[in-house]
Write an enzyme that holds these catalytic residues in place. Sequence first.
Site, mmCIF file in Angstrom:
data_model
loop_
_atom_site.group_PDB
_atom_site.id
_atom_site.type_symbol
_atom_site.label_atom_id
_atom_site.label_comp_id
_atom_site.label_asym_id
_atom_site.label_seq_id
_atom_site.Cartn_x
_atom_site.Cartn_y
_atom_site.Cartn_z
ATOM 1 N N LYS A 16 0.812 -1.222 0.000
ATOM 2 C CA LYS A 16 0.000 0.000 0.000
ATOM 3 C C LYS A 16 0.847 1.276 0.000
ATOM 4 O O LYS A 16 0.598 2.192 -0.780
ATOM 5 C CB LYS A 16 -0.870 -0.053 1.254
ATOM 6 C CG LYS A 16 -1.987 0.899 1.326
ATOM 7 C CD LYS A 16 -3.031 0.399 2.333
ATOM 8 C CE LYS A 16 -2.444 -0.089 3.646
ATOM 9 N NZ LYS A 16 -2.024 0.974 4.545
ATOM 10 N N ARG A 92 -9.122 3.363 9.497
ATOM 11 C CA ARG A 92 -8.831 1.983 9.902
ATOM 12 C C ARG A 92 -9.946 1.399 10.752
ATOM 13 O O ARG A 92 -9.875 0.234 11.124
ATOM 14 C CB ARG A 92 -7.550 1.974 10.727
ATOM 15 C CG ARG A 92 -6.309 1.450 10.004
ATOM 16 C CD ARG A 92 -5.185 1.516 11.003
ATOM 17 N NE ARG A 92 -4.022 0.751 10.692
ATOM 18 C CZ ARG A 92 -2.977 1.208 10.008
ATOM 19 N NH1 ARG A 92 -2.995 2.405 9.474
ATOM 20 N NH2 ARG A 92 -1.919 0.460 9.861
ATOM 21 N N ARG A 129 10.567 -8.866 5.508
ATOM 22 C CA ARG A 129 10.938 -7.452 5.572
ATOM 23 C C ARG A 129 11.814 -7.190 6.797
ATOM 24 O O ARG A 129 12.731 -6.382 6.750
ATOM 25 C CB ARG A 129 9.659 -6.616 5.618
ATOM 26 C CG ARG A 129 9.852 -5.168 5.404
ATOM 27 C CD ARG A 129 8.525 -4.513 5.094
ATOM 28 N NE ARG A 129 7.857 -4.091 6.306
ATOM 29 C CZ ARG A 129 6.748 -3.349 6.326
ATOM 30 N NH1 ARG A 129 6.168 -3.003 5.199
ATOM 31 N NH2 ARG A 129 6.204 -2.972 7.456
ATOM 32 N N ARG A 131 11.602 -5.492 9.639
ATOM 33 C CA ARG A 131 11.822 -4.176 10.229
ATOM 34 C C ARG A 131 11.847 -4.294 11.746
ATOM 35 O O ARG A 131 11.268 -5.231 12.295
ATOM 36 C CB ARG A 131 10.669 -3.256 9.807
ATOM 37 C CG ARG A 131 11.100 -2.036 9.067
ATOM 38 C CD ARG A 131 9.943 -1.350 8.384
ATOM 39 N NE ARG A 131 8.764 -1.171 9.226
ATOM 40 C CZ ARG A 131 7.660 -0.581 8.789
ATOM 41 N NH1 ARG A 131 7.598 -0.127 7.560
ATOM 42 N NH2 ARG A 131 6.619 -0.450 9.578
ATOM 43 N N ARG A 142 -1.276 -6.642 14.339
ATOM 44 C CA ARG A 142 -1.738 -5.726 13.291
ATOM 45 C C ARG A 142 -2.674 -6.444 12.317
ATOM 46 O O ARG A 142 -3.689 -5.890 11.904
ATOM 47 C CB ARG A 142 -0.554 -5.146 12.509
ATOM 48 C CG ARG A 142 0.251 -4.167 13.320
ATOM 49 C CD ARG A 142 1.247 -3.407 12.464
ATOM 50 N NE ARG A 142 2.274 -2.839 13.318
ATOM 51 C CZ ARG A 142 3.533 -3.271 13.379
ATOM 52 N NH1 ARG A 142 3.931 -4.259 12.601
ATOM 53 N NH2 ARG A 142 4.369 -2.720 14.214
HETATM 54 P P1 AMP Z 1 1.079 2.024 9.038
HETATM 55 O O1 AMP Z 1 2.382 2.636 8.624
HETATM 56 O O2 AMP Z 1 -0.102 2.586 8.301
HETATM 57 O O3 AMP Z 1 1.104 0.517 9.016
HETATM 58 O O4 AMP Z 1 0.852 2.445 10.559
HETATM 59 C C1 AMP Z 1 1.764 2.079 11.562
HETATM 60 C C2 AMP Z 1 1.077 2.102 12.930
HETATM 61 O O5 AMP Z 1 0.586 3.425 13.209
HETATM 62 C C3 AMP Z 1 -0.140 1.208 13.041
HETATM 63 O O6 AMP Z 1 0.215 -0.121 13.369
HETATM 64 C C4 AMP Z 1 -0.911 1.885 14.173
HETATM 65 O O7 AMP Z 1 -0.341 1.613 15.426
HETATM 66 C C5 AMP Z 1 -0.678 3.359 13.882
HETATM 67 N N1 AMP Z 1 -1.705 3.937 12.975
HETATM 68 C C6 AMP Z 1 -1.531 4.382 11.693
HETATM 69 N N2 AMP Z 1 -2.678 4.827 11.175
HETATM 70 C C7 AMP Z 1 -3.629 4.647 12.119
HETATM 71 C C8 AMP Z 1 -5.030 4.891 12.178
HETATM 72 N N3 AMP Z 1 -5.709 5.389 11.125
HETATM 73 N N4 AMP Z 1 -5.679 4.579 13.335
HETATM 74 C C9 AMP Z 1 -5.027 4.088 14.393
HETATM 75 N N5 AMP Z 1 -3.706 3.814 14.407
HETATM 76 C C10 AMP Z 1 -2.998 4.093 13.281
#
Ligand code: AMP
Length: 190
Positions: A16, A92, A129, A131, A142
């Site tokens: 994504k 989300r 990956r 990380r 997640r």
């Molecule tokens: P991402 O890079 O989009 O995978 O986001 C990394 C982490 O940030 C996620 O695992 C959540 O802990 C937090 N996060 C990102 N976007 C959101 C959202 N819209 N709502 C809640 N937590 C978020």
Amino acid sequence: MSAVRLVLLGRQGAGKGTQAVRLSEHYGAPHISTGDMLRSAVAEGTEFGRKAAEIMARGDLVPDDVIIGVVTERLAKDDARDNGFLLDGFPRTVAQAEALNELTAGSGLHAVINIDVPLDEVRERMRQRGRDDDTDEAIDRRLELYESETAPLISFYEAAGLMVQVDGLGSMDEVFVRLVAAVDGSTSAS
Ligand code: AMP
């Protein structure tokens, strides 16, 4: 085409983020990634950043009201008002999607695109990956939260007539071509 307003959905590891950057360049709309915004706050070491860091390390979700506040401010900026946006990682949860509906009430979304990659495949990609924040526990958490909190958005946006499914298997270029076709197909009518 003028200002596109898009949401990208997809499990962690579906590609994504990478596709969002390319789509943002292609359509000239800002890429708004809530994950990136949270990681910047963490890097700045603010109190908010420290709290977010703990939540993110566990693979949990930042509370809805907090993230809705962050996105509300971001969408109010000139670039998003003038050029549209490509939301990556938001919404989300259904509560976030409802908040986004209110935020875009005047203009509306063009499409919500789900980059579909099966669970087994994303799990494998995530492990490779490797990380720092990708512990097995955080990855599982997640993915679990994606199924329980975010997957319901697919029917939410299907009901709104906005949902477009794109097959996320294949090379980055192949998936990008499918995405552009999906966006152009869904925005040509509007
Ligand atoms: P991402 O890079 O989009 O995978 O986001 C990394 C982490 O940030 C996620 O695992 C959540 O802990 C937090 N996060 C990102 N976007 C959101 C959202 N819209 N709502 C809640 N937590 C978020």
